[in-house]
Motif scaffolding. Structure first.
Motif, PDB file in Angstrom:
ATOM      1  N   LEU A 133      -4.228   3.579  -8.090  1.00  0.00           N
ATOM      2  CA  LEU A 133      -3.908   3.562  -9.235  1.00  0.00           C
ATOM      3  C   LEU A 133      -2.640   1.969  -8.403  1.00  0.00           C
ATOM      4  N   LEU A 134      -2.072   1.021  -9.431  1.00  0.00           N
ATOM      5  CA  LEU A 134      -2.050  -0.018  -9.739  1.00  0.00           C
ATOM      6  C   LEU A 134      -0.425  -0.259  -9.902  1.00  0.00           C
TER       7      LEU A 134
ATOM      8  N   TYR B 109       2.232  -2.709  -6.403  1.00  0.00           N
ATOM      9  CA  TYR B 109       2.241  -1.443  -5.437  1.00  0.00           C
ATOM     10  C   TYR B 109       0.270  -0.638  -5.658  1.00  0.00           C
ATOM     11  N   SER B 110      -0.279  -0.601  -4.327  1.00  0.00           N
ATOM     12  CA  SER B 110      -1.418  -0.364  -4.812  1.00  0.00           C
ATOM     13  C   SER B 110      -1.783   1.172  -3.990  1.00  0.00           C
ATOM     14  N   MET B 111      -2.608   1.963  -4.805  1.00  0.00           N
ATOM     15  CA  MET B 111      -2.370   3.651  -3.950  1.00  0.00           C
ATOM     16  C   MET B 111      -4.306   3.958  -4.276  1.00  0.00           C
TER      17      MET B 111
ATOM     18  N   LYS C 136       0.325  -0.900  -0.217  1.00  0.00           N
ATOM     19  CA  LYS C 136      -0.218   0.059   0.050  1.00  0.00           C
ATOM     20  C   LYS C 136       0.653   1.441  -0.050  1.00  0.00           C
ATOM     21  N   ILE C 137       0.748   2.470  -0.956  1.00  0.00           N
ATOM     22  CA  ILE C 137       1.514   3.348  -0.884  1.00  0.00           C
ATOM     23  C   ILE C 137       0.603   4.366  -0.441  1.00  0.00           C
TER      24      ILE C 137
ATOM     25  N   LEU D 158       8.462   5.513  -7.452  1.00  0.00           N
ATOM     26  CA  LEU D 158       8.909   4.455  -6.712  1.00  0.00           C
ATOM     27  C   LEU D 158       9.423   4.064  -7.987  1.00  0.00           C
ATOM     28  N   THR D 159      11.034   3.277  -7.327  1.00  0.00           N
ATOM     29  CA  THR D 159      12.373   2.900  -7.910  1.00  0.00           C
ATOM     30  C   THR D 159      12.449   2.601  -8.687  1.00  0.00           C
TER      31      THR D 159
END
Length: 230
Positions: free
Chosen positions: A117-118, A127-129, A76-77, A95-96
Motif C-alpha cells: 500500500l502507498l 505512507y507505505s505498508m 512505514k505503517i 490514517l487520519t
C-alpha cells in the motif's frame, strides 16, 4: 546634442509664441494645428521613453528564487488490524484524513502472496505498508481496496474460499510455533518436563531461578528420604 524630445519641446515653445502674436485667422488656425501635432509627438515620445525605462528596470531585477519542492518523507505503517470472512481477508489501516486525498493517491499492488500500500501526499507525507509471504495464496484479480473515513480497507480475496487463516503471514505462523514448548512423545515424560523447566529457568529472572532451585533441592531431599512425591 539635443535629443528629439528636447527639439520638439523647443518647437512647441516657439509655436506658442507665434500663436500669441498672430492676428490673422488663417495663420492662427495653421499654428494651432501645428501645435497639436507637436504636442502629440511629444506625448508619444514620452510614453516610449517611460516604456524603455520600465523595461530596463525589469531587466535589472534579480531572478525570482524558486523554493525547492519538498515531497516530505515516507512513513512505514506498522499498526493495523485484520479479520476474515469466508471469501476475504480484511486489513484495516487507520490514517487520519485519508478520505480527503485524491483517489489516485491511494495505491495498492497485489501479488499472489503479498500486497503493498502507498498513500501519497497525505498532510505532506507519504505512507507505505508492505506485507510479504501471506499465509495462503490470494486472487490478484479479486482483491481490492476501499477508502473510508480515516481508514483504508484492503480486501484480499482468498484463493481457497471457506478456509480459515490463523495468521496473516507465514512469518507470524513460524514465530508463534517457535514460541510453543515442544514435547517429544517418544521420550520419557519426565525428560520432557525437565526440558520445559530448563527453558523456563534459562528465560526466567533471578527470582524465578531461585524458586526453581529451591523446588529442585526439596525434590532431591524427598527422593533421598524415599518419598517420591514431587
Amino acid at each position: 546634442m539635443a535629443s528629439a524630445l528636447e527639439e520638439l519641446q523647443k518647437d512647441l515653445e516657439e509655436v506658442k509664441v507665434l500663436l500669441e502674436k498672430a492676428n490673422r485667422k488663417r495663420v492662427r488656425d495653421a499654428l494651432t494645428v501645428e501645435k497639436s501635432k507637436i504636442e502629440t509627438e511629444i506625448k508619444n515620445k514620452m510614453q516610449q521613453k517611460s516604456q524603455r525605462k520600465a523595461e530596463l528596470l525589469d531587466n535589472e531585477k534579480p531572478a525570482a528564487v524558486v523554493a525547492p519542492i519538498t515531497t516530505g518523507y515516507t512513513v512505514k505503517i506498522s499498526n493495523y488490524g485484520w479479520d476474515q470472512s469466508d471469501k476475504f481477508v480484511k486489513i484495516y489501516i487507520t490514517l487520519t484524513g485519508v478520505h480527503q486525498v485524491p483517489t489516485e493517491n491511494v495505491q495498492v499492488h497485489f501479488t499472489e502472496r503479498s500486497f503493498d500500500l502507498l498513500v501519497k501526499n497525505l498532510n505532506g507525507k507519504s505512507y507505505s505498508m508492505i506485507v510479504n509471504n501471506l499465509l495462503k495464496p490470494i486472487s490478484v484479480e479479486g482483491s481490492s481496496k476501499k477508502v473510508k473515513t480515516d481508514t483504508v480497507l484492503i480486501l484480499c480475496r482468498k484463493k481457497a474460499e471457506n478456509t480459515r487463516w490463523d495468521y496473516l503471514t507465514q512469518v507470524e505462523k513460524e514465530c508463534k510455533e517457535k514460541e510453543k514448548p515442544s514435547y517429544d512423545t517418544e521420550t520419557d515424560p519426565s525428560e520432557g518436563l525437565m526440558n520445559v523447566l530448563k527453558k523456563i529457568y534459562e528465560d526466567g529472572d533471578d527470582d524465578m531461578k531461585r524458586t526453581i532451585n529451591k523446588a529442585w533441592v526439596e525434590s532431591r531431599e524427598k527422593q533421598a528420604k524415599g518419598d517420591t512425591e514431587f
